[in-house]
Every structure is written in structure tokens, then in C-alpha cells.
Design an enzyme around this catalytic site. Structure first.
Site, PDB file in Angstrom:
ATOM      1  N   ASP A  72       0.970  -1.095   0.018  1.00  0.00           N
ATOM      2  CA  ASP A  72       0.016   0.006   0.142  1.00  0.00           C
ATOM      3  C   ASP A  72       0.973   1.207  -0.009  1.00  0.00           C
ATOM      4  O   ASP A  72       2.040   1.335   0.675  1.00  0.00           O
ATOM      5  CB  ASP A  72      -0.832   0.006   1.130  1.00  0.00           C
ATOM      6  CG  ASP A  72      -2.108   0.898   1.170  1.00  0.00           C
ATOM      7  OD1 ASP A  72      -3.270   0.648   0.924  1.00  0.00           O
ATOM      8  OD2 ASP A  72      -1.846   2.129   1.052  1.00  0.00           O
ATOM      9  N   ILE A  73       0.652   2.227  -0.903  1.00  0.00           N
ATOM     10  CA  ILE A  73       1.209   3.341  -1.016  1.00  0.00           C
ATOM     11  C   ILE A  73       1.235   4.220   0.301  1.00  0.00           C
ATOM     12  O   ILE A  73       1.957   5.147   0.295  1.00  0.00           O
ATOM     13  CB  ILE A  73       0.931   4.274  -2.038  1.00  0.00           C
ATOM     14  CG1 ILE A  73       1.932   5.233  -2.695  1.00  0.00           C
ATOM     15  CG2 ILE A  73      -0.412   5.188  -1.931  1.00  0.00           C
ATOM     16  CD1 ILE A  73       1.559   5.865  -4.018  1.00  0.00           C
ATOM     17  N   ASN A  90     -12.958  -3.041   2.430  1.00  0.00           N
ATOM     18  CA  ASN A  90     -13.949  -1.905   2.522  1.00  0.00           C
ATOM     19  C   ASN A  90     -14.776  -2.105   1.484  1.00  0.00           C
ATOM     20  O   ASN A  90     -14.582  -2.193   0.250  1.00  0.00           O
ATOM     21  CB  ASN A  90     -13.160  -0.556   2.769  1.00  0.00           C
ATOM     22  CG  ASN A  90     -12.591  -0.361   3.911  1.00  0.00           C
ATOM     23  OD1 ASN A  90     -12.844  -0.551   4.999  1.00  0.00           O
ATOM     24  ND2 ASN A  90     -11.152   0.060   3.650  1.00  0.00           N
ATOM     25  N   GLY A 104     -15.470   3.756   3.597  1.00  0.00           N
ATOM     26  CA  GLY A 104     -14.291   4.369   3.231  1.00  0.00           C
ATOM     27  C   GLY A 104     -13.496   3.815   2.003  1.00  0.00           C
ATOM     28  O   GLY A 104     -12.403   4.240   1.786  1.00  0.00           O
ATOM     29  N   GLN A 105     -14.274   2.943   1.218  1.00  0.00           N
ATOM     30  CA  GLN A 105     -13.784   2.427   0.013  1.00  0.00           C
ATOM     31  C   GLN A 105     -13.488   3.528  -0.874  1.00  0.00           C
ATOM     32  O   GLN A 105     -14.331   4.489  -1.138  1.00  0.00           O
ATOM     33  CB  GLN A 105     -14.781   1.382  -0.522  1.00  0.00           C
ATOM     34  CG  GLN A 105     -14.150   0.862  -1.832  1.00  0.00           C
ATOM     35  CD  GLN A 105     -14.764  -0.131  -2.576  1.00  0.00           C
ATOM     36  OE1 GLN A 105     -15.857  -0.337  -2.374  1.00  0.00           O
ATOM     37  NE2 GLN A 105     -14.177  -0.704  -3.626  1.00  0.00           N
ATOM     38  N   SER A 106     -12.026   3.513  -1.378  1.00  0.00           N
ATOM     39  CA  SER A 106     -11.693   4.730  -2.033  1.00  0.00           C
ATOM     40  C   SER A 106     -11.273   4.442  -3.357  1.00  0.00           C
ATOM     41  O   SER A 106     -11.107   5.380  -4.425  1.00  0.00           O
ATOM     42  CB  SER A 106     -10.476   5.565  -1.524  1.00  0.00           C
ATOM     43  OG  SER A 106      -9.638   4.845  -1.334  1.00  0.00           O
ATOM     44  N   HIS A 129     -10.358  -5.030  -3.295  1.00  0.00           N
ATOM     45  CA  HIS A 129      -8.919  -5.301  -2.966  1.00  0.00           C
ATOM     46  C   HIS A 129      -9.054  -5.736  -1.328  1.00  0.00           C
ATOM     47  O   HIS A 129      -9.760  -5.148  -0.430  1.00  0.00           O
ATOM     48  CB  HIS A 129      -8.100  -3.928  -2.898  1.00  0.00           C
ATOM     49  CG  HIS A 129      -8.776  -2.821  -2.307  1.00  0.00           C
ATOM     50  ND1 HIS A 129      -9.637  -2.000  -3.278  1.00  0.00           N
ATOM     51  CD2 HIS A 129      -8.552  -2.028  -1.200  1.00  0.00           C
ATOM     52  CE1 HIS A 129     -10.333  -1.110  -2.474  1.00  0.00           C
ATOM     53  NE2 HIS A 129      -9.213  -0.860  -1.324  1.00  0.00           N
ATOM     54  N   HIS A 148      -7.246  -5.878   1.990  1.00  0.00           N
ATOM     55  CA  HIS A 148      -6.111  -5.121   2.826  1.00  0.00           C
ATOM     56  C   HIS A 148      -5.522  -6.367   3.602  1.00  0.00           C
ATOM     57  O   HIS A 148      -6.285  -7.050   4.392  1.00  0.00           O
ATOM     58  CB  HIS A 148      -6.470  -4.019   3.791  1.00  0.00           C
ATOM     59  CG  HIS A 148      -6.888  -2.959   3.054  1.00  0.00           C
ATOM     60  ND1 HIS A 148      -6.109  -1.654   2.872  1.00  0.00           N
ATOM     61  CD2 HIS A 148      -8.126  -2.578   2.481  1.00  0.00           C
ATOM     62  CE1 HIS A 148      -6.741  -0.820   2.382  1.00  0.00           C
ATOM     63  NE2 HIS A 148      -7.845  -1.342   1.978  1.00  0.00           N
TER      64      HIS A 148
END
Ligand code: 5GP
Ligand code: ZN
Length: 116
Positions: free
Chosen positions: A32-33, A89, A95-97, A102, A104
Site C-alpha cells: 500500500d502506498i 472496505n 471508506g472504500q476509495s 481489494h 487489505h
């Protein structure tokens, strides 16, 4: 199937750089960035699926595969024994952006419950 304007499809296509953790024919895992723990990576399907709200019965083997990969990869990076958290999410309030399914995987520190 890929979507041109989907960030994770662009990562899968190699158009956006990422740090690979694992890859097979159905999935790709990358760090994750903006990590929220000492270890934080994402497992994504290579097929564009927007969210858990969009999965079908035909996706059950893929979802099972993704879930089984979590402990396997957690073990490879050394967080299986100490413990890790898996999160998906789904939708705005979660909060899924990024609208590409995906999973986590986070570990390397103690975590609180409930999540925020
Ligand atoms: P969500 O909030 O949708 O559950 O998770 C999206 C995750 O993708 C976030 O943790 C965010 O840091 C990560 N992310 C967003 N853009 C990028 C990117 O360009 N590269 C990588 N490696 N991760 C990203
Ligand atoms: Zn996508």
C-alpha cells in the site's frame, strides 16, 4: 476485463508503478502506498470487480483464493504468527476509495477494535 480509468487496473497493466508482493494468474498483491501498519499490502483480483457488492457465485473460487493468500503471504513477510488484520472496505461509508475489489492485509503492530 480492465477499466481504463481504474487505478488498480492501471497498476495491473503496469501503467502505474507498484511494489509487488506476489502474483499469479488470478491475483496480484502489492504494498500500500500509504501504509497504516509496518506491513500493509493489498491483494487484488486481476479481473476488474468494483466491490464485494458486485461479486457473483462464479467469483466464489476467486474470493476463496484471495482469502487463502492472506495467511500465506502474511507468513512469507513474517506477520502470520504475531497476527494480522484483513479488511475489505465496501462502498462509501466503509471508506472504500478505489473501486476495484481489494483485500487489505496489515500487521506488525498491535491494533485496536472496533475500527474507526
Ligand atoms: P480503500 O480505502 O479503497 O479500502 O483502500 C485503497 C488503498 O489503496 C488505500 O489504502 C491507499 O493507500 C491505496 N492506494 C491508493 N492509491 C495507490 C497507489 O497508487 N498505489 C498503491 N500501491 N496503493 C494505493
Ligand atoms: Zn479495476
Amino acid at each position: 476485463m480492465s477499466e481504463n480509468n481504474c487505478l488498480f487496473c492501471r497498476i495491473l497493466a503496469g501503467e502505474v508503478p507498484s511494489t509487488k508482493v506476489y502474483e499469479d494468474d488470478r491475483t496480484y498483491a502489492f504494498t500500500d502506498i500509504n501504509p497504516q501498519a509496518p506491513t500493509h499490502f493489498l491483494i487484488v483480483p486481476k479481473e476488474h470487480i468494483e466491490s464485494l457488492n458486485d461479486v457473483t457465485k462464479g467469483d466464489e473460487p476467486l474470493l476463496g483464493h484471495m482469502l487463502r493468500l492472506a495467511p500465506k503471504l502474511a507468513n512469507q513477510v513474517g506477520i502470520a504468527e504475531s497476527g494480522f488484520r484483513t479488511i475489505i472496505n465496501t462502498g462509501e461509508e466503509s471508506g472504500q476509495s478505489v473501486s476495484h475489489l481489494h483485500l487489505h492485509v496489515l500487521g506488525g503492530r498491535s491494533m485496536a477494535w472496533p475500527p474507526g
